[in-house]
Write a protein that holds these residues in place. Structure first.
Motif, PDB file in Angstrom:
ATOM      1  N   THR A 104       7.081   0.546   0.373  1.00  0.00           N
ATOM      2  CA  THR A 104       5.866  -0.312   0.155  1.00  0.00           C
ATOM      3  C   THR A 104       5.323  -0.480   1.465  1.00  0.00           C
ATOM      4  O   THR A 104       5.992  -0.335   2.469  1.00  0.00           O
ATOM      5  CB  THR A 104       6.417  -1.695  -0.383  1.00  0.00           C
ATOM      6  N   GLY A 106       1.685  -0.304   4.172  1.00  0.00           N
ATOM      7  CA  GLY A 106       0.901   0.901   4.517  1.00  0.00           C
ATOM      8  C   GLY A 106       0.121   1.343   3.429  1.00  0.00           C
ATOM      9  O   GLY A 106      -0.789   0.572   2.740  1.00  0.00           O
ATOM     10  N   ARG A 107       0.347   2.947   3.048  1.00  0.00           N
ATOM     11  CA  ARG A 107      -0.716   3.477   2.111  1.00  0.00           C
ATOM     12  C   ARG A 107      -0.264   3.017   0.699  1.00  0.00           C
ATOM     13  O   ARG A 107       0.498   3.229   0.256  1.00  0.00           O
ATOM     14  CB  ARG A 107      -0.713   4.968   2.180  1.00  0.00           C
ATOM     15  N   MET A 108      -1.148   2.522  -0.018  1.00  0.00           N
ATOM     16  CA  MET A 108      -1.414   1.832  -1.496  1.00  0.00           C
ATOM     17  C   MET A 108      -0.839   3.209  -2.403  1.00  0.00           C
ATOM     18  O   MET A 108      -0.181   2.964  -3.543  1.00  0.00           O
ATOM     19  CB  MET A 108      -2.264   0.979  -1.862  1.00  0.00           C
ATOM     20  N   ASP A 109      -1.642   4.387  -2.265  1.00  0.00           N
ATOM     21  CA  ASP A 109      -1.402   5.450  -3.175  1.00  0.00           C
ATOM     22  C   ASP A 109      -0.003   5.966  -2.902  1.00  0.00           C
ATOM     23  O   ASP A 109       0.465   6.219  -4.023  1.00  0.00           O
ATOM     24  CB  ASP A 109      -2.358   6.658  -2.610  1.00  0.00           C
ATOM     25  N   GLN A 110       0.585   5.806  -1.942  1.00  0.00           N
ATOM     26  CA  GLN A 110       2.155   6.090  -1.764  1.00  0.00           C
ATOM     27  C   GLN A 110       3.036   4.974  -2.432  1.00  0.00           C
ATOM     28  O   GLN A 110       4.149   5.278  -3.230  1.00  0.00           O
ATOM     29  CB  GLN A 110       2.536   6.336  -0.341  1.00  0.00           C
ATOM     30  N   MET A 111       2.518   3.920  -2.291  1.00  0.00           N
ATOM     31  CA  MET A 111       3.189   2.690  -2.987  1.00  0.00           C
ATOM     32  C   MET A 111       3.362   2.873  -4.344  1.00  0.00           C
ATOM     33  O   MET A 111       4.254   2.860  -4.967  1.00  0.00           O
ATOM     34  CB  MET A 111       2.684   1.326  -2.593  1.00  0.00           C
ATOM     35  N   PHE A 112       2.064   3.237  -5.100  1.00  0.00           N
ATOM     36  CA  PHE A 112       2.047   3.231  -6.600  1.00  0.00           C
ATOM     37  C   PHE A 112       2.746   4.633  -7.052  1.00  0.00           C
ATOM     38  O   PHE A 112       3.635   4.355  -8.024  1.00  0.00           O
ATOM     39  CB  PHE A 112       0.291   3.471  -6.817  1.00  0.00           C
ATOM     40  N   SER A 113       2.726   5.517  -6.146  1.00  0.00           N
ATOM     41  CA  SER A 113       3.660   6.707  -6.524  1.00  0.00           C
ATOM     42  C   SER A 113       4.929   6.326  -6.381  1.00  0.00           C
ATOM     43  O   SER A 113       5.651   6.896  -7.438  1.00  0.00           O
ATOM     44  CB  SER A 113       3.415   7.931  -5.424  1.00  0.00           C
ATOM     45  N   VAL A 115       6.496   3.670  -7.251  1.00  0.00           N
ATOM     46  CA  VAL A 115       6.759   2.824  -8.218  1.00  0.00           C
ATOM     47  C   VAL A 115       6.516   3.655  -9.694  1.00  0.00           C
ATOM     48  O   VAL A 115       7.520   3.769 -10.497  1.00  0.00           O
ATOM     49  CB  VAL A 115       5.767   1.861  -8.751  1.00  0.00           C
TER      50      VAL A 115
ATOM     51  N   TYR B 136      -4.913  -0.830   6.075  1.00  0.00           N
ATOM     52  CA  TYR B 136      -4.866   0.678   5.678  1.00  0.00           C
ATOM     53  C   TYR B 136      -5.491   1.077   4.526  1.00  0.00           C
ATOM     54  O   TYR B 136      -5.200   2.386   4.335  1.00  0.00           O
ATOM     55  CB  TYR B 136      -3.284   0.862   5.672  1.00  0.00           C
ATOM     56  N   ASN B 137      -6.082   0.328   3.675  1.00  0.00           N
ATOM     57  CA  ASN B 137      -6.635   0.787   2.166  1.00  0.00           C
ATOM     58  C   ASN B 137      -7.913   0.406   2.012  1.00  0.00           C
ATOM     59  O   ASN B 137      -8.079  -0.955   2.130  1.00  0.00           O
ATOM     60  CB  ASN B 137      -5.465   0.459   1.238  1.00  0.00           C
ATOM     61  N   SER B 187       0.033   7.730 -10.200  1.00  0.00           N
ATOM     62  CA  SER B 187      -0.630   7.812  -8.952  1.00  0.00           C
ATOM     63  C   SER B 187      -0.739   9.310  -8.650  1.00  0.00           C
ATOM     64  O   SER B 187       0.299   9.622  -8.011  1.00  0.00           O
ATOM     65  CB  SER B 187       0.161   6.979  -8.099  1.00  0.00           C
TER      66      SER B 187
END
Lengths: 217, 217
Positions: A104, A106-113, A115, B136-137, B187
């Motif tokens: 979690t 930093g980058r939200m696209d990675q966070m969503f990935s 999960v 960052y987003n 994602s």
């Protein structure tokens, strides 16, 4: 008894729990890419490292490859580092538990990935064995059935996040109960435990349960 | 020309963009609960504040209520602060754009709520007018159709996050194209712009688009 691992992926240190930052988490470690360098700098010894390693200097690579038993080089860029790390652990070990840090922030696209990976049938066998842990949250994953939740010390709130369409979600004995709810992904936030143990059930789909506490703002 | 607002909800300051922290964002402001105090301390003057205010002292309440044109007290605890704030703005103004800060970081159950709100039919009219912005987003929301995306300066990555089941998602001219994908929430992370403008389309559902850059780890 299977193998228990702690895993560090690429999220920023600001979101790590204090214990991780202080080098106080004992146990076996695996990491993605530069996570290996970050672990070594904190005095942790990773057993498994995956990545494309192109952000490391030759000297850094030599340092990591010398100290780590299993190095897996990422060739398929359609796979995230977290996916490759989980697949590798599943392949090499009889995994019983994986605690994932750095998933979690930093980058939200990675966070969503990080999960939504656990909705993938490929990770079905790991789904119930994994926790995503950061400074303020612990996330676990559940398939249909009736489940018992144990309150984590230091956490206050309880959230239920259907990651897929779900049917008949029932929060049985939490502070705010819910009866037979069916629907698309949604975030039932800010519930709380009553006592140390509560229960919930649902009939189809996949749900993430989030235990959390307030950040120091 | 309708009204443009900036909104501060309860997420930790560590995840705010630098400009917000420095008091450099001009424009009209609204806030939830203690966000009002935080805005005033930074030299921003909120026009609208919502909350239950029970975490404020009497002196803090007086200070806020004196300086703010519209104060809405939350009575329905089933509604999140963000929901009440959006409903209030929608009711009071002819809203054209809302930039939301403080929607990320800290508690993940609240973060997911702040994103999934925009799948609620109640917020359909605001859906395309909203951006969630953190350090960052930048996250925006789309209904079915063909859309044009403009690259935000300072951002590098492009993520597509179906928030509901979607059909025929097609990434037309991005770095990594995708053809007619249908499925549950997922994602698609780490895509990138080719040039300054790209396009995507889908036939049903709701998608969040995330522009992001790497955190300083």
């Amino acid at each position: 008894m299977g193998d228990a691992f702690q895993v560090l992926v690429g999220g920023p240190e600001a979101d790590w729990p204090e214990q991780l930052k202080q080098g106080q988490l004992s146990g076996r470690w695996a990491a993605a890419d530069r996570g290996a360098l970050r672990l070594l700098a904190l005095g942790y010894q990773p057993e498994v490292v995956v990545g494309d390693f192109d952000s490391m200097s030759k000297a850094e690579q030599d340092d990591v490859f010398q100290q780590v038993a299993h190095v897996v080089t990422k060739t398929d860029q359609n796979q995230t580092d977290t996916e490759l790390l989980l697949t590798t652990l599943d392949h090499l070990y009889d995994v019983e538990r994986i605690d994932i840090y750095g998933a979690t922030g930093g980058r939200m696209d990675q966070m969503f990935s990080n999960v939504w990976i656990f909705t993938n049938p490929k990770f079905q066998s790991l789904r119930s064995k994994v926790r995503l842990i950061d400074r303020y949250n612990e996330i676990t994953f559940y398939e249909a059935g009736k489940h018992t939740l144990h309150k984590s010390p230091n956490m206050k709130y309880l959230g239920f996040m259907p990651l897929t369409p779900v049917t008949h979600l029932t929060l049985i004995d939490e502070k705010y109960p819910l009866q037979q709810w069916s629907g698309n992904p949604y975030s039932w936030s800010s519930n709380e435990f009553v006592g140390e143990t509560n229960h919930f059930s649902f009939e189809s789909g996949i749900i993430a349960v989030i235990q959390s506490r307030d950040a120091e703002i």
